[in-house]
Scaffold this motif. Structure first.
Motif, PDB file in Angstrom:
ATOM      1  N   ASN A  18      36.564  39.620  42.381  1.00 17.22           N
ATOM      2  CA  ASN A  18      36.270  40.603  41.341  1.00 17.22           C
ATOM      3  C   ASN A  18      36.477  41.994  41.923  1.00 17.22           C
ATOM      4  O   ASN A  18      36.927  42.143  43.062  1.00 17.22           O
ATOM      5  N   TRP A  24      40.559  42.445  46.487  1.00 19.01           N
ATOM      6  CA  TRP A  24      40.984  42.999  45.194  1.00 19.01           C
ATOM      7  C   TRP A  24      41.582  44.388  45.397  1.00 19.01           C
ATOM      8  O   TRP A  24      42.659  44.705  44.874  1.00 19.01           O
ATOM      9  N   GLY A  49      35.799  33.658  38.309  1.00 15.68           N
ATOM     10  CA  GLY A  49      35.961  35.065  38.652  1.00 15.68           C
ATOM     11  C   GLY A  49      36.815  35.823  37.662  1.00 15.68           C
ATOM     12  O   GLY A  49      37.068  35.380  36.536  1.00 15.68           O
ATOM     13  N   GLU A  50      37.285  36.977  38.104  1.00 12.17           N
ATOM     14  CA  GLU A  50      38.061  37.863  37.244  1.00 12.17           C
ATOM     15  C   GLU A  50      39.498  38.032  37.730  1.00 12.17           C
ATOM     16  O   GLU A  50      40.204  38.950  37.320  1.00 12.17           O
TER      17      GLU A  50
END
Length: 285
Positions: A18, A24, A49-50
């Motif tokens: 994330n 990320w 998750g993202e």
């Protein structure tokens, strides 16, 4: 600001979950600097998750994989070379997890099955990743492989538990494999020892907020945040560091070289100021 440091380069980023993840931030910066990348995390992390949103934003294919599985890692590198159009120039290992920490088992009462999982996920996966890449000849000459570490590999920090053992092993793997891969293929391998950072994994460490405050008071430059760590990773992926290998590089505002700072000493002395307890009695910290 972009400097095109990674223009024309191909990379694989392991561990983005994330927006709190250092991986990320590294993925975003790598693409800003001209790279094309693939992303990989566990199937569960991909579902929960993202990372899907990050993949769409960066036009990066997401390859679900268990980094402790040699077969899965082979698929990651094979697919990455296929979709990116050639060998890989940089790899980030940003993976760490301790079941003992999650279950709040103290260091003198570890569950050894969980310790094995800690080491496999957080360190041995790095060896597997490098070994698979080397056997597949998946990394370009002067390619860069990085893993994220922490000063607890060298110094005892309360609450870091068996993750300290994992980070020590991680750094040893970078040195041992760095010699072999450098000698045979000119591939460089390093670890970055980052300031305590409030990632999803970091938030599970006992006393993390206090640890971050202490490190910030001790460091002449203050704690390095995730964005700043990403910048450092980009430099290590670039051709500016072609002869840097087998190193554990501290990125912690100077914390690793400090004994006692004025700010930390001031706070320490305050703990001895007198105060009154619930009974109204004068006490000393």
């Amino acid at each position: 600001m972009s400097y095109n440091l990674l223009k024309g380069k191909r990379g694989v980023i392991f561990g983005a979950l994330n927006e709190m993840s250092i991986a990320w931030k590294v993925a975003e910066r790598a693409v800003e600097e001209g790279a094309v990348i693939t992303l990989s995390n566990t199937p569960m992390a991909v579902r929960m998750g993202e990372i899907t949103a990050l993949g769409e934003k960066l036009n990066a294919e997401i390859i679900p994989a268990d980094a402790t599985s040699v077969e899965d890692l082979e698929k990651v590198f094979a697919r990455s070379m296929e979709v990116l159009g050639g060998k890989i120039d940089f790899v980030l290992h940003s993976i760490g997890m301790s079941p003992n920490v999650r279950k709040k088992r103290p260091y003198d009462d570890l569950d050894y099955d969980m310790l094995s999982k800690t080491l496999d996920i957080s360190a041995i996966s790095f060896h597997k990743m490098i070994q698979v890449a080397k056997k597949m000849d998946a990394i370009n000459e002067y390619g860069s492989i990085l893993a994220l570490s922490y000063v607890a590999a060298q110094r005892t920090l309360f609450g870091y538990n068996d993750m300290a053992d994992a980070k020590a092993l991680l750094e040893s793997i970078a040195r041992s494999f760095g010699y072999i891969y450098g000698r045979e293929k000119n591939v460089r391998i390093n670890t970055i020892s980052q300031s305590p950072t409030m990632t999803t994994a970091g938030s599970g460490v006992k006393g993390m907020e206090s640890l971050m405050d202490f490190a910030n008071r001790m460091s002449p430059l203050g704690n390095a945040n995730a964005d700043e760590c990403a910048d450092y990773c980009i430099v290590m992926f670039s051709d500016l560091t072609r002869k840097v290998t087998m190193q554990n590089l501290y990125h912690d505002g100077g914390f690793s070289s400090m004994g006692m700072s004025l700010r930390a000493m001031t706070q320490y002395n305050k703990s001895f100021d007198e105060y009154r307890n619930e009974k109204g009695e004068i006490c000393y910290g």
